[in-house]
Design a protein around this motif. Structure first.
Motif, PDB file in Angstrom:
ATOM      1  N   GLY A  28      31.709  40.134  42.102  1.00  0.00           N
ATOM      2  CA  GLY A  28      32.314  38.816  41.952  1.00  0.00           C
ATOM      3  C   GLY A  28      33.529  38.637  42.838  1.00  0.00           C
ATOM      4  O   GLY A  28      33.745  37.559  43.415  1.00  0.00           O
ATOM      5  N   ARG A  29      34.339  39.683  42.976  1.00  0.00           N
ATOM      6  CA  ARG A  29      35.528  39.599  43.834  1.00  0.00           C
ATOM      7  C   ARG A  29      35.146  39.419  45.292  1.00  0.00           C
ATOM      8  O   ARG A  29      35.855  38.737  46.040  1.00  0.00           O
ATOM      9  CB  ARG A  29      36.379  40.856  43.645  1.00  0.00           C
ATOM     10  N   LEU A  30      34.044  40.029  45.719  1.00  0.00           N
ATOM     11  CA  LEU A  30      33.590  39.856  47.094  1.00  0.00           C
ATOM     12  C   LEU A  30      33.333  38.388  47.423  1.00  0.00           C
ATOM     13  O   LEU A  30      33.489  37.961  48.572  1.00  0.00           O
ATOM     14  CB  LEU A  30      32.299  40.652  47.326  1.00  0.00           C
ATOM     15  N   TYR A  31      32.936  37.616  46.405  1.00  0.00           N
ATOM     16  CA  TYR A  31      32.620  36.205  46.607  1.00  0.00           C
ATOM     17  C   TYR A  31      33.790  35.296  46.223  1.00  0.00           C
ATOM     18  O   TYR A  31      33.609  34.089  46.072  1.00  0.00           O
ATOM     19  CB  TYR A  31      31.353  35.839  45.851  1.00  0.00           C
ATOM     20  N   GLY A  32      34.964  35.886  46.037  1.00  0.00           N
ATOM     21  CA  GLY A  32      36.175  35.090  45.884  1.00  0.00           C
ATOM     22  C   GLY A  32      36.466  34.569  44.498  1.00  0.00           C
ATOM     23  O   GLY A  32      37.299  33.675  44.336  1.00  0.00           O
ATOM     24  N   HIS A  33      35.818  35.104  43.457  1.00  0.00           N
ATOM     25  CA  HIS A  33      36.065  34.621  42.096  1.00  0.00           C
ATOM     26  C   HIS A  33      37.263  35.357  41.486  1.00  0.00           C
ATOM     27  O   HIS A  33      37.456  36.554  41.719  1.00  0.00           O
ATOM     28  CB  HIS A  33      34.828  34.824  41.222  1.00  0.00           C
ATOM     29  N   ASP A  34      38.040  34.648  40.681  1.00  0.00           N
ATOM     30  CA  ASP A  34      39.217  35.279  40.076  1.00  0.00           C
ATOM     31  C   ASP A  34      38.811  36.121  38.872  1.00  0.00           C
ATOM     32  O   ASP A  34      37.745  35.935  38.280  1.00  0.00           O
ATOM     33  CB  ASP A  34      40.255  34.231  39.685  1.00  0.00           C
ATOM     34  N   ASP A  35      39.686  37.054  38.514  1.00  0.00           N
ATOM     35  CA  ASP A  35      39.349  38.051  37.504  1.00  0.00           C
ATOM     36  C   ASP A  35      39.082  37.450  36.126  1.00  0.00           C
ATOM     37  O   ASP A  35      38.172  37.890  35.413  1.00  0.00           O
ATOM     38  CB  ASP A  35      40.458  39.099  37.402  1.00  0.00           C
ATOM     39  N   LEU A  36      39.875  36.448  35.717  1.00  0.00           N
ATOM     40  CA  LEU A  36      39.665  35.877  34.390  1.00  0.00           C
ATOM     41  C   LEU A  36      38.274  35.273  34.271  1.00  0.00           C
ATOM     42  O   LEU A  36      37.598  35.427  33.238  1.00  0.00           O
ATOM     43  CB  LEU A  36      40.732  34.823  34.092  1.00  0.00           C
ATOM     44  N   LEU A  62      35.707  36.237  36.045  1.00  0.00           N
ATOM     45  CA  LEU A  62      34.756  37.345  36.123  1.00  0.00           C
ATOM     46  C   LEU A  62      34.669  38.118  34.810  1.00  0.00           C
ATOM     47  O   LEU A  62      33.596  38.594  34.448  1.00  0.00           O
ATOM     48  CB  LEU A  62      35.138  38.291  37.266  1.00  0.00           C
ATOM     49  N   PHE A  63      35.785  38.272  34.108  1.00  0.00           N
ATOM     50  CA  PHE A  63      35.750  38.976  32.824  1.00  0.00           C
ATOM     51  C   PHE A  63      34.760  38.292  31.876  1.00  0.00           C
ATOM     52  O   PHE A  63      33.958  38.950  31.204  1.00  0.00           O
ATOM     53  CB  PHE A  63      37.144  39.008  32.194  1.00  0.00           C
ATOM     54  N   ASP A  64      34.844  36.964  31.830  1.00  0.00           N
ATOM     55  CA  ASP A  64      33.952  36.212  30.943  1.00  0.00           C
ATOM     56  C   ASP A  64      32.508  36.262  31.428  1.00  0.00           C
ATOM     57  O   ASP A  64      31.590  36.531  30.632  1.00  0.00           O
ATOM     58  CB  ASP A  64      34.429  34.754  30.862  1.00  0.00           C
ATOM     59  N   HIS A  65      32.297  36.020  32.717  1.00  0.00           N
ATOM     60  CA  HIS A  65      30.925  35.969  33.239  1.00  0.00           C
ATOM     61  C   HIS A  65      30.249  37.329  33.128  1.00  0.00           C
ATOM     62  O   HIS A  65      29.072  37.429  32.758  1.00  0.00           O
ATOM     63  CB  HIS A  65      30.953  35.501  34.697  1.00  0.00           C
ATOM     64  N   SER A  66      30.968  38.398  33.446  1.00  0.00           N
ATOM     65  CA  SER A  66      30.371  39.731  33.366  1.00  0.00           C
ATOM     66  C   SER A  66      29.986  40.079  31.933  1.00  0.00           C
ATOM     67  O   SER A  66      28.929  40.666  31.689  1.00  0.00           O
ATOM     68  CB  SER A  66      31.326  40.789  33.928  1.00  0.00           C
ATOM     69  N   GLU A  67      30.823  39.682  30.973  1.00  0.00           N
ATOM     70  CA  GLU A  67      30.513  39.965  29.570  1.00  0.00           C
ATOM     71  C   GLU A  67      29.236  39.248  29.145  1.00  0.00           C
ATOM     72  O   GLU A  67      28.384  39.806  28.444  1.00  0.00           O
ATOM     73  CB  GLU A  67      31.689  39.550  28.695  1.00  0.00           C
ATOM     74  N   ARG A  68      29.096  37.991  29.578  1.00  0.00           N
ATOM     75  CA  ARG A  68      27.891  37.232  29.234  1.00  0.00           C
ATOM     76  C   ARG A  68      26.645  37.830  29.891  1.00  0.00           C
ATOM     77  O   ARG A  68      25.567  37.864  29.281  1.00  0.00           O
ATOM     78  CB  ARG A  68      28.068  35.769  29.640  1.00  0.00           C
ATOM     79  N   LEU A  69      26.774  38.304  31.121  1.00  0.00           N
ATOM     80  CA  LEU A  69      25.635  38.934  31.790  1.00  0.00           C
ATOM     81  C   LEU A  69      25.249  40.245  31.123  1.00  0.00           C
ATOM     82  O   LEU A  69      24.058  40.559  30.977  1.00  0.00           O
ATOM     83  CB  LEU A  69      25.967  39.167  33.262  1.00  0.00           C
ATOM     84  N   LEU A  70      26.229  41.029  30.724  1.00  0.00           N
ATOM     85  CA  LEU A  70      25.942  42.302  30.051  1.00  0.00           C
ATOM     86  C   LEU A  70      25.214  42.065  28.730  1.00  0.00           C
ATOM     87  O   LEU A  70      24.276  42.796  28.388  1.00  0.00           O
ATOM     88  CB  LEU A  70      27.240  43.079  29.823  1.00  0.00           C
ATOM     89  N   GLY A 101      24.436  41.671  39.156  1.00  0.00           N
ATOM     90  CA  GLY A 101      25.348  41.646  40.300  1.00  0.00           C
ATOM     91  C   GLY A 101      25.063  40.492  41.239  1.00  0.00           C
ATOM     92  O   GLY A 101      25.987  39.899  41.817  1.00  0.00           O
ATOM     93  N   ALA A 102      23.790  40.144  41.409  1.00  0.00           N
ATOM     94  CA  ALA A 102      23.448  38.992  42.242  1.00  0.00           C
ATOM     95  C   ALA A 102      23.856  37.683  41.563  1.00  0.00           C
ATOM     96  O   ALA A 102      24.361  36.762  42.215  1.00  0.00           O
ATOM     97  CB  ALA A 102      21.952  38.984  42.536  1.00  0.00           C
ATOM     98  N   LEU A 103      23.669  37.603  40.257  1.00  0.00           N
ATOM     99  CA  LEU A 103      23.977  36.367  39.533  1.00  0.00           C
ATOM    100  C   LEU A 103      25.476  36.105  39.437  1.00  0.00           C
ATOM    101  O   LEU A 103      25.906  34.949  39.462  1.00  0.00           O
ATOM    102  CB  LEU A 103      23.357  36.407  38.139  1.00  0.00           C
ATOM    103  N   ILE A 104      26.272  37.164  39.333  1.00  0.00           N
ATOM    104  CA  ILE A 104      27.706  36.960  39.144  1.00  0.00           C
ATOM    105  C   ILE A 104      28.369  36.400  40.396  1.00  0.00           C
ATOM    106  O   ILE A 104      29.460  35.829  40.332  1.00  0.00           O
ATOM    107  CB  ILE A 104      28.402  38.264  38.701  1.00  0.00           C
ATOM    108  N   THR A 105      27.712  36.500  41.540  1.00  0.00           N
ATOM    109  CA  THR A 105      28.260  35.934  42.767  1.00  0.00           C
ATOM    110  C   THR A 105      28.332  34.417  42.713  1.00  0.00           C
ATOM    111  O   THR A 105      29.138  33.810  43.407  1.00  0.00           O
ATOM    112  CB  THR A 105      27.423  36.337  43.988  1.00  0.00           C
ATOM    113  N   GLU A 106      27.441  33.794  41.916  1.00  0.00           N
ATOM    114  CA  GLU A 106      27.308  32.340  41.849  1.00  0.00           C
ATOM    115  C   GLU A 106      27.089  31.733  43.237  1.00  0.00           C
ATOM    116  O   GLU A 106      27.467  30.578  43.505  1.00  0.00           O
ATOM    117  CB  GLU A 106      28.531  31.703  41.180  1.00  0.00           C
TER     118      GLU A 106
END
Length: 262
Positions: free
Chosen positions: A102-110, A112-120, A148-153
């Motif tokens: 997610g950071r590679l695609y410029g998303h902020d951590d807050l 990403l914390f939420d999106h990664s939790e939902r993906l997991l 990992g592909a989806l979190i890039t949005e």
């Protein structure tokens, strides 16, 4: 849109793609189909920019791949490519991998914390989220790669065999539902490969059939059924268009001429 113009690629003296020309509209989901070794993965790699065509070109929204360093860098932030077998850093945890992607695609951590939790949760990986990925099963590695592909949005998703690699029924259902939702809302332009006719029927807006390196058909599932002259399933239509010799080979195998299988 994605524009492919007269694209040709070969490995050594063996041509793999020959003059492929096609357009994929924004918000469309296109499935690449064809026999093994006919160029589907090579075409996806050329779209992704990991392979460079020997002639012809690929454009995204009018920007040609590798036109310049700045243009290419901008494209790579808008395109997520997942090969059939993705490399995962073995000592990193699944959660760390998602945050890094997610950071590679410029998303902020807050975010990403939420999106990664939902993906997991979506892929039933909560219990393994903070364990090194080297200990994941084959199916779990596939799930974390898809996450990992989806979190890039990224607005463009290029997925090589996203439903293979040991994905369990729950993972298939989750990924299928996500892709249908993203495509139906016009939120993503998706190009993927899969050999499963049932998935093609459910997901594809259009189907591109690659045979002997050439684009032989590019139509909706209903259009392919009409071309094949059958009112039956897409499976039957694809068998006629892509694998016309299969019924003869089956007859030979099962001994229609007096022989039985050994």
């Amino acid at each position: 849109m994605i524009r492919v113009e007269n694209l040709t690629h070969h490995y050594g003296v063996r041509p793999v793609l020959l003059g492929v020309t096609m357009e994929i509209a924004d918000g469309e989901l296109v499935v690449l189909l064809g026999p093994n070794g006919m160029g589907k993965t090579t075409l996806l790699g050329c779209l992704a920019g990991v392979l460079w065509p020997h002639s012809g070109f690929v454009e995204f929204d009018g920007v040609r791949r590798r036109q310049s360093t700045d243009a290419e860098r901008g494209l790579r932030r808008r395109i997520a490519y997942l090969p059939d077998t993705a490399w995962l850093p073995p000592l990193r945890t699944g959660r760390e991998h998602l945050l890094a992607m997610g950071r590679l695609y410029g998303h902020d951590d807050l975010q990403l914390f939420d999106h990664s939790e939902r993906l997991l949760r979506l892929f039933h990986l909560e219990e393994r989220a903070d364990s090194p990925m080297s200990g994941y099963s084959t199916g779990q590695q596939k799930k974390i790669a898809l996450a990992g592909a989806l979190i890039t949005e990224a607005p463009y998703l290029l997925l090589d065999e996203p439903f293979s690699g040991g994905l369990d029924p729950a993972g298939i259902l989750a990924m299928k539902s996500v892709l249908k939702r993203l495509a139906s809302g016009g939120q993503r332009t998706i190009v993927l490969t899969t050999p499963v006719p049932e998935l093609v029927e459910e997901l594809a807006g259009r189907v591109a059939i690659i045979q002997d390196g050439r684009l032989t058909h590019y139509d909706t599932p209903a259009g392919l059924r009409a071309t094949a002259g059958t009112g039956a399933s897409l499976d039957d239509a694809l068998q006629q268009l892509v694998y016309p010799d299969t019924r003869t080979a089956l007859g030979d195998y099962f001994g229609d001429a007096g022989r039985g299988p050994r």
